[in-house]
Design a protein around this motif. Structure first.
Motif, PDB file in Angstrom:
ATOM      1  N   PRO A 155       0.821  -1.215   0.000  1.00  0.00           N
ATOM      2  CA  PRO A 155       0.000   0.000   0.000  1.00  0.00           C
ATOM      3  C   PRO A 155       0.853   1.262   0.000  1.00  0.00           C
ATOM      4  O   PRO A 155       1.998   1.260   0.452  1.00  0.00           O
ATOM      5  CB  PRO A 155      -0.790  -0.114   1.299  1.00  0.00           C
ATOM      6  CG  PRO A 155       0.096  -0.892   2.197  1.00  0.00           C
ATOM      7  CD  PRO A 155       0.843  -1.857   1.313  1.00  0.00           C
ATOM      8  N   ASN A 156       0.290   2.325  -0.497  1.00  0.00           N
ATOM      9  CA  ASN A 156       0.951   3.631  -0.433  1.00  0.00           C
ATOM     10  C   ASN A 156       0.811   4.223   0.957  1.00  0.00           C
ATOM     11  O   ASN A 156       1.687   4.930   1.425  1.00  0.00           O
ATOM     12  CB  ASN A 156       0.349   4.596  -1.460  1.00  0.00           C
ATOM     13  CG  ASN A 156       0.684   4.195  -2.872  1.00  0.00           C
ATOM     14  OD1 ASN A 156       1.751   3.649  -3.138  1.00  0.00           O
ATOM     15  ND2 ASN A 156      -0.243   4.431  -3.786  1.00  0.00           N
ATOM     16  N   GLU A 157      -0.303   3.939   1.595  1.00  0.00           N
ATOM     17  CA  GLU A 157      -0.595   4.497   2.913  1.00  0.00           C
ATOM     18  C   GLU A 157      -0.193   3.488   3.983  1.00  0.00           C
ATOM     19  O   GLU A 157      -0.839   2.463   4.174  1.00  0.00           O
ATOM     20  CB  GLU A 157      -2.093   4.801   3.016  1.00  0.00           C
ATOM     21  CG  GLU A 157      -2.488   5.500   4.278  1.00  0.00           C
ATOM     22  CD  GLU A 157      -3.964   5.830   4.279  1.00  0.00           C
ATOM     23  OE1 GLU A 157      -4.685   5.197   5.061  1.00  0.00           O
ATOM     24  OE2 GLU A 157      -4.378   6.690   3.493  1.00  0.00           O
ATOM     25  N   ASP A 199       7.969   3.482  13.329  1.00  0.00           N
ATOM     26  CA  ASP A 199       8.343   2.091  13.047  1.00  0.00           C
ATOM     27  C   ASP A 199       7.625   1.596  11.791  1.00  0.00           C
ATOM     28  O   ASP A 199       8.233   0.974  10.924  1.00  0.00           O
ATOM     29  CB  ASP A 199       7.983   1.174  14.225  1.00  0.00           C
ATOM     30  CG  ASP A 199       8.965   1.249  15.378  1.00  0.00           C
ATOM     31  OD1 ASP A 199      10.045   1.860  15.227  1.00  0.00           O
ATOM     32  OD2 ASP A 199       8.651   0.679  16.436  1.00  0.00           O
ATOM     33  N   ALA A 200       6.337   1.859  11.716  1.00  0.00           N
ATOM     34  CA  ALA A 200       5.557   1.416  10.556  1.00  0.00           C
ATOM     35  C   ALA A 200       6.081   2.054   9.271  1.00  0.00           C
ATOM     36  O   ALA A 200       6.213   1.381   8.240  1.00  0.00           O
ATOM     37  CB  ALA A 200       4.080   1.747  10.749  1.00  0.00           C
ATOM     38  N   LEU A 201       6.401   3.330   9.332  1.00  0.00           N
ATOM     39  CA  LEU A 201       6.901   4.022   8.143  1.00  0.00           C
ATOM     40  C   LEU A 201       8.255   3.482   7.683  1.00  0.00           C
ATOM     41  O   LEU A 201       8.602   3.586   6.504  1.00  0.00           O
ATOM     42  CB  LEU A 201       6.988   5.528   8.399  1.00  0.00           C
ATOM     43  CG  LEU A 201       5.644   6.238   8.554  1.00  0.00           C
ATOM     44  CD1 LEU A 201       5.851   7.684   8.998  1.00  0.00           C
ATOM     45  CD2 LEU A 201       4.843   6.174   7.261  1.00  0.00           C
ATOM     46  N   SER A 202       8.996   2.880   8.586  1.00  0.00           N
ATOM     47  CA  SER A 202      10.303   2.328   8.207  1.00  0.00           C
ATOM     48  C   SER A 202      10.167   1.155   7.235  1.00  0.00           C
ATOM     49  O   SER A 202      11.132   0.789   6.572  1.00  0.00           O
ATOM     50  CB  SER A 202      11.087   1.904   9.449  1.00  0.00           C
ATOM     51  OG  SER A 202      10.530   0.732   9.996  1.00  0.00           O
ATOM     52  N   PHE A 203       8.975   0.583   7.132  1.00  0.00           N
ATOM     53  CA  PHE A 203       8.744  -0.526   6.212  1.00  0.00           C
ATOM     54  C   PHE A 203       8.258  -0.062   4.828  1.00  0.00           C
ATOM     55  O   PHE A 203       8.066  -0.886   3.939  1.00  0.00           O
ATOM     56  CB  PHE A 203       7.735  -1.517   6.804  1.00  0.00           C
ATOM     57  CG  PHE A 203       8.280  -2.324   7.945  1.00  0.00           C
ATOM     58  CD1 PHE A 203       9.118  -3.402   7.711  1.00  0.00           C
ATOM     59  CD2 PHE A 203       7.958  -2.007   9.254  1.00  0.00           C
ATOM     60  CE1 PHE A 203       9.622  -4.157   8.768  1.00  0.00           C
ATOM     61  CE2 PHE A 203       8.457  -2.751  10.312  1.00  0.00           C
ATOM     62  CZ  PHE A 203       9.291  -3.827  10.062  1.00  0.00           C
ATOM     63  N   ALA A 204       8.048   1.217   4.666  1.00  0.00           N
ATOM     64  CA  ALA A 204       7.583   1.739   3.375  1.00  0.00           C
ATOM     65  C   ALA A 204       8.548   1.324   2.273  1.00  0.00           C
ATOM     66  O   ALA A 204       9.754   1.264   2.459  1.00  0.00           O
ATOM     67  CB  ALA A 204       7.458   3.262   3.438  1.00  0.00           C
ATOM     68  N   ARG A 205       7.983   1.005   1.140  1.00  0.00           N
ATOM     69  CA  ARG A 205       8.736   0.608  -0.053  1.00  0.00           C
ATOM     70  C   ARG A 205       9.494  -0.713   0.105  1.00  0.00           C
ATOM     71  O   ARG A 205      10.397  -0.998  -0.645  1.00  0.00           O
ATOM     72  CB  ARG A 205       9.686   1.713  -0.512  1.00  0.00           C
ATOM     73  CG  ARG A 205       8.951   3.000  -0.951  1.00  0.00           C
ATOM     74  CD  ARG A 205       9.902   3.938  -1.608  1.00  0.00           C
ATOM     75  NE  ARG A 205       9.975   5.320  -1.288  1.00  0.00           N
ATOM     76  CZ  ARG A 205       9.691   5.988  -0.182  1.00  0.00           C
ATOM     77  NH1 ARG A 205       9.272   5.394   0.846  1.00  0.00           N
ATOM     78  NH2 ARG A 205       9.829   7.275  -0.086  1.00  0.00           N
ATOM     79  N   ARG A 206       9.146  -1.485   1.115  1.00  0.00           N
ATOM     80  CA  ARG A 206       9.791  -2.786   1.325  1.00  0.00           C
ATOM     81  C   ARG A 206       8.809  -3.896   0.962  1.00  0.00           C
ATOM     82  O   ARG A 206       7.608  -3.799   1.246  1.00  0.00           O
ATOM     83  CB  ARG A 206      10.196  -2.967   2.803  1.00  0.00           C
ATOM     84  CG  ARG A 206      11.083  -1.885   3.356  1.00  0.00           C
ATOM     85  CD  ARG A 206      12.540  -2.164   3.517  1.00  0.00           C
ATOM     86  NE  ARG A 206      13.024  -3.480   3.779  1.00  0.00           N
ATOM     87  CZ  ARG A 206      13.479  -3.896   4.950  1.00  0.00           C
ATOM     88  NH1 ARG A 206      13.472  -3.088   6.006  1.00  0.00           N
ATOM     89  NH2 ARG A 206      13.963  -5.121   5.081  1.00  0.00           N
ATOM     90  N   SER A 228      -1.647   0.983   8.857  1.00  0.00           N
ATOM     91  CA  SER A 228      -3.013   1.120   8.358  1.00  0.00           C
ATOM     92  C   SER A 228      -3.552  -0.296   8.120  1.00  0.00           C
ATOM     93  O   SER A 228      -2.764  -1.259   8.049  1.00  0.00           O
ATOM     94  CB  SER A 228      -3.008   1.889   7.036  1.00  0.00           C
ATOM     95  OG  SER A 228      -2.380   1.117   6.019  1.00  0.00           O
ATOM     96  N   PRO A 229      -4.858  -0.471   7.997  1.00  0.00           N
ATOM     97  CA  PRO A 229      -5.379  -1.817   7.733  1.00  0.00           C
ATOM     98  C   PRO A 229      -4.751  -2.470   6.491  1.00  0.00           C
ATOM     99  O   PRO A 229      -4.404  -3.655   6.525  1.00  0.00           O
ATOM    100  CB  PRO A 229      -6.883  -1.588   7.549  1.00  0.00           C
ATOM    101  CG  PRO A 229      -7.170  -0.391   8.407  1.00  0.00           C
ATOM    102  CD  PRO A 229      -5.952   0.492   8.231  1.00  0.00           C
TER     103      PRO A 229
END
Length: 161
Positions: A17-19, A33-40, A61-62
């Protein structure tokens, strides 16, 4: 079929997801912490990543939760005899009231509407974990297994409505 294959087959179709989070700033440490997984890709996340960013699982996010759930399941299935914070958190989420009307919005948004294959993978995962954990944890596994069955039924009921 191995547990990893079951999980990848069931959860492999989710698109990253983008969000990643669904709260406005200011952000908590868990949200960061959650944002650290973005683009992974969820398949590339390691136990060490989860240990460094343990709050992510409750701050996603869900859509991000559903996307990264396969990672938690696969990693804990690799070493089911070792305690793993994100797996314990997911198990705690699934340890619910047997009455869907008492389920929180947070819980429902993350677990309602899975496919049959995803619910089956969750059930198999819970059964695997229950073979390696303490008796106290087995009670939680039993309730989580029951919750998954209720989720399947409730999802079918809502789909028919």
């Amino acid at each position: 079929m191995s547990m990893r294959e079951i999980i990848e087959r069931a959860f492999g179709g989710w698109v990253r997801p983008n969000e990643m989070i669904d709260v406005p700033a200011p952000l908590s440490g868990d949200h960061e912490d959650a944002l650290s997984f973005a683009r992974r890709d969820w398949r590339d996340i390691t136990r060490e990543d989860w240990e460094k960013h343990s709050g992510a699982i409750t701050a996603f996010s869900p859509a991000a939760f559903r996307y990264f759930l396969g990672s938690v399941m696969c990693l804990s299935a690799q070493r089911p005899d070792q305690w793993f914070w994100p797996a314990d958190t997911v198990l705690g989420m699934l340890d619910r009231s047997p009455l869907p009307e008492y389920w929180s919005e947070f819980f429902s948004e993350r677990f309602m509407g899975f496919s049959e294959a995803e619910y089956e993978a969750l059930s198999e995962w819970i059964l695997l974990l229950s073979n390696y954990q303490s008796e106290a944890w087995n009670d939680a596994c039993d309730r989580a297994f029951d919750t998954i069955q209720l989720l399947k039924e409730e999802s079918r009921r809502r789909l028919k409505s």
